[in-house]
Structures are given as C-alpha cells and as structure tokens.
Design a protein around this motif. Structure first.
Motif, short mmCIF file in Angstrom:
data_model
loop_
_atom_site.label_atom_id
_atom_site.label_comp_id
_atom_site.label_asym_id
_atom_site.label_seq_id
_atom_site.Cartn_x
_atom_site.Cartn_y
_atom_site.Cartn_z
N LEU A 35 0.77 -1.17 0.09
CA LEU A 35 0.01 0.05 -0.06
C LEU A 35 0.79 1.46 -0.01
O LEU A 35 0.34 2.35 -0.50
N ASN A 36 2.16 1.26 0.51
CA ASN A 36 2.98 2.50 0.53
C ASN A 36 3.18 2.73 -1.02
O ASN A 36 3.51 3.99 -1.06
N PHE A 37 3.05 1.80 -1.89
CA PHE A 37 3.43 2.15 -3.23
C PHE A 37 2.44 2.03 -4.04
O PHE A 37 2.25 1.63 -5.52
N GLY A 38 0.91 1.87 -3.70
CA GLY A 38 -0.06 1.98 -4.43
C GLY A 38 -0.61 0.65 -4.70
O GLY A 38 -1.47 0.49 -5.65
N THR A 102 15.29 -7.64 -13.80
CA THR A 102 15.58 -7.09 -12.30
C THR A 102 14.07 -6.58 -11.87
O THR A 102 13.14 -6.52 -12.81
N PRO A 103 13.66 -6.05 -10.76
CA PRO A 103 12.39 -5.61 -10.46
C PRO A 103 12.07 -4.20 -11.42
O PRO A 103 11.12 -4.20 -11.83
N GLU A 104 13.47 -3.62 -11.76
CA GLU A 104 13.03 -2.35 -12.70
C GLU A 104 12.61 -2.99 -13.93
O GLU A 104 11.53 -2.37 -14.55
N ILE A 158 8.40 -4.92 -0.98
CA ILE A 158 8.55 -3.53 -0.93
C ILE A 158 9.54 -2.94 -2.41
O ILE A 158 9.12 -2.00 -2.92
N LEU A 159 10.39 -4.02 -2.76
CA LEU A 159 11.31 -3.22 -3.68
C LEU A 159 10.63 -3.57 -5.00
O LEU A 159 10.67 -2.66 -5.99
N TYR A 162 8.03 -0.78 -5.05
CA TYR A 162 8.66 0.47 -5.25
C TYR A 162 8.86 0.78 -6.70
O TYR A 162 8.63 1.98 -7.34
N GLU A 163 9.60 -0.14 -7.36
CA GLU A 163 9.94 -0.18 -8.76
C GLU A 163 8.66 0.25 -9.65
O GLU A 163 8.47 1.01 -10.57
N LYS A 166 7.07 3.96 -9.53
CA LYS A 166 7.89 4.66 -10.33
C LYS A 166 7.32 5.14 -11.83
O LYS A 166 7.32 6.49 -11.82
#
Lengths: 246, 246
Positions: A35-38, A102-104, A158-159, A162-163, A166
């Motif tokens: 939820l921190n990152f939607g 990668t997560p990215e 979270i990683l 988070y990605e 972005k």
C-alpha cells in the motif's frame, strides 16, 4: 484498467501473490509494503496458518483495506488463472530455463504489456518451489550482495512495489498492438489437454520421471505467451490429434 | 575510493547515519538492509538505549560485520564531519528550503560527485528534527502513496541502499538463463513433423484453407524462440503421438 490523463490505457496494477506464507505477521508487513506504493491486490495461496490470521492486522500498520480485500486460493494455478503475465521472484538459480529480470525491468514490462500481471513470492524460509516457478514466464531476481543475500518477504515485496510505482506518474510508453497472452487458465487447459493425449500415447515413461517431464513441457508451453486466439488454434490441433489416436 | 575496470574513479559508498534510533532491533534491521546492497559504513548518533545494544545482533540476521564496525557520535555534525555531501531522508514537508530528490536521483548524485556522502535517517517515530535536516544540503523523499505513507526505518534504508547498489557491479542485471533459439532448420523439422501428424489426422480441412492453417501454425510455433533442447523435447512428444495414431 486505468486510463491516464493523456488517454493512454495502461495495464492494471499487478497482483501480489504470496505462496504458502508462514507467519500472519509477514502477510501484514507485505500488505503494508504494497500500500505504501499503491498496490492493493493481495492473493494468498494456502497460507500455513489459515486465513484470516489475527497476527496480520497489527503488522499491517493501517493497511487493513489490503488485508480485507485479500483473496484466498488453494493453488498457484488458481491464484493466477486470470493473469496474462506471471512473474516468480527468486534469489536462487533454478533448473528451470526462463528469462531473469530485475525488479526495474519487470516493472517496465508490466506497464508496457496489456493484461494483468501476477508476481509470486515464496514462503519466508524456503522461497518458491520449482513447481511454483514453472507456472511463471519470467523470473524476477533482485541483484544483491553476492556475499550477503538476506532479503525478507516484505522487503522483496517493497522493492518490487517501489519499482512499479515509479511509472505511476510518468508518461506511459505507447500501447503495444499485439494481443495480451491468454489468461493463465486457458493455458492450463491447453497443457492438460496435451497431457491427456500424451498419457494415452504412453509418453510418460518411466512413470517416476513423469513429474520432471510434465514440468519441462509446462516450461516450454508457458514461455511463448500465446494469445487467446493462438491457444484456441492449438486446442483445435490437439482435438484433431486426439481423434486420430488409435 | 574504488576504481572500476573502465578506469572511472567513483565516490566511496555512502555512510548510513541513524540519528537517535530508538530500538536496537531496528539498528540491526538497518544493518541487514545495508549489507544486502553492499553498504557497510554505519554511524549512530546518540542511540536512545546506548551502544552496543544486545537486540541489534539477532535482528541483523548475519550482518554482524556492519554492527561491529558501527561508529558512535554525539551529534549529527560530528557524524558527518568528514563528508562532502549530506542527505537527509524525510517524508514530511519541512520549513527548510532545500532541493528534494528521489532515492534514484540521490544515488546518481552520490556517484557523480567526488567525496564521501552521508545519508541521515531519523528516529523511528518522529523522523528527523528540523535542526538535523538543516545540516543536510539535499533532502531525499521516497515518492509514496499520498493516502498511505508508512515506511519504517529499515525499509527507508533498504530503498536508498538498493538505488545506490544499481550503479555497482553487483547490481548489474543478472545473466539470463536463456539459451539462444534453436537453428531455424530444427524448427522447420519440428513444424514438418507436426504437419505430417496433422495430415494423417485430417486436420487440414477444407483443403483450400490448408495454406492459411499452415501459416497460422508456423507463426504460433515460431514466436516462442524455443532453444535446441526444447525443440528436441517437442520432437519426442510428436514421435510419441505419432506412434499412438490409429
């Protein structure tokens, strides 16, 4: 499917799938991380201590809406049945031959391709089993200190979240024109259909290797990302073969 | 200062400065987060419960070297005295007027500028005080869900460390485990083999559509880019089916 102000339709946010999570506390922490990152769509596959779990709420630190909306499944296949893209997070090398990103890169792929994505996370101690990984088309590995790799479940979530986040405020890439891969459930039916034919043909021999053979076939048939029309065509091929079996 | 093989001299890894951390457990978790992404220099400013703290070790999950090397300071000014660039992480708006950057932009800045950088993290509950932020030249803010911002200390550390690690060789994208696609001739043999089976099964009907059907199948079988081993496996599948045809 969300529509941004520039009018470009994007893929929906990915579903986070926790496979056989052990502690309710970690389910709560994962919900908080999401939820921190939607991210809001949480799916649980056979949580060890059942569901709901009273330890999850306190650990979620207010992300109760994510827990309340969590959906429970018995298998990874059921949890990903409606998803066009399945990613498996793992830090370990596997015998399975799949692309590793990668997560990215995964976040970019999730945004660029139409259709819902699911991201699988394994149990706290052991990570995903090879059979879980076999359901996915792509592996996500967080590049990590080779001398000290010790990411916990919520940190891995979270990683990835988070990605993904972005891209939320950024201009999206132009929508691709190809069809999304068929929902996972249609691919599963194709694989089951072929399996029945091969069973009849005596393909799985010796029987104690059948499990390995099945996994290899699943990997081969999962990697293409065939769309719904392609899967339909292949089902027609299998029906035709089935009728011709002696 | 590390020198990469391309001859470019990079700035040293940043120091992580925990300002008045409350729980030893969170100091341990921060150390673990750091070491996952190759950061080893931990500085502690006036930890509430003193230092060393017996709760830190178990929470570090093996990152003991980071804890053992941690340096203790009384003030932020002392902890950052040798640093050329000081960043302050905060999620809240401050009265202080400073540039605000993302962890990604901060990571790029740290690599681009010579001299050691320090990154300040505040106490668990309250975050950095305005006076702590005043020491920094730049503020790092993690872009977060405006309706739910709830990052804990170790999570903030891990996101910053993760972004920094992307520029390190350890963070280079993992090698994919993908073999190259099989030579076209092997794919052609696979397609011809399937074609013979389907011919026998009466799949190509009506005959004047056979050309279209064949083209569709070729497209479906060409798109995956199966490697030589996968094509061999599929040839085995087809042989098995062939033998079972009536």
């Amino acid at each position: 499917v969300s529509v941004h102000s520039d009018g470009v339709t994007l893929a929906p946010p990915p579903a986070i799938v926790l496979v056989r999570p052990q502690l309710g506390e970690n389910i709560g922490k994962a919900a908080r991380a999401m939820l921190n990152f939607g991210l809001t769509e949480l799916r649980l596959v056979a949580p060890r201590d059942g569901w709901p779990n009273p330890s999850a709420g306190p650990a979620a630190s207010g992300a109760d809406s994510v827990l309340a909306g969590a959906k429970l499944f018995e298998t990874v296949a059921e949890a990903t049945a409606d998803c066009a893209h399945v990613f498996a997070t793992t830090v370990r090398k596997r015998g399975v031959i799949k692309p590793v990103v990668t997560p990215e890169a995964a976040a970019h792929a999730i945004r660029a391709e139409p259709g819902r994505a699911a991201i699988l996370f394994g149990p706290e101690r052991s990570g995903l089993e090879t059979d879980d990984v076999a359901v996915a088309r792509t592996i996500i590995t967080v590049p990590i200190n080779p001398d000290f790799g010790s990411l916990n479940l919520a940190q891995a979530v979270i990683l990835v979240a988070y990605e993904w986040s972005k891209g939320e405020s950024l201009a999206s890439p132009p929508a691709t024109e190809h069809d999304p891969p068929a929902p996972q459930v249609e691919l599963d039916r194709l694989i089951a259909h072929l399996d029945a034919i091969l069973e009849k043909a005596g393909y799985f021999f010796p029987p104690d290797r059948a499990h390995v053979d099945r996994r290899a076939l699943r990997t081969i048939l999962t990697s293409p990302g065939w769309n719904a029309g392609e899967v339909r065509t292949l089902r027609g091929v299998l029906r035709s073969i089935e009728r011709s079996q002696g």
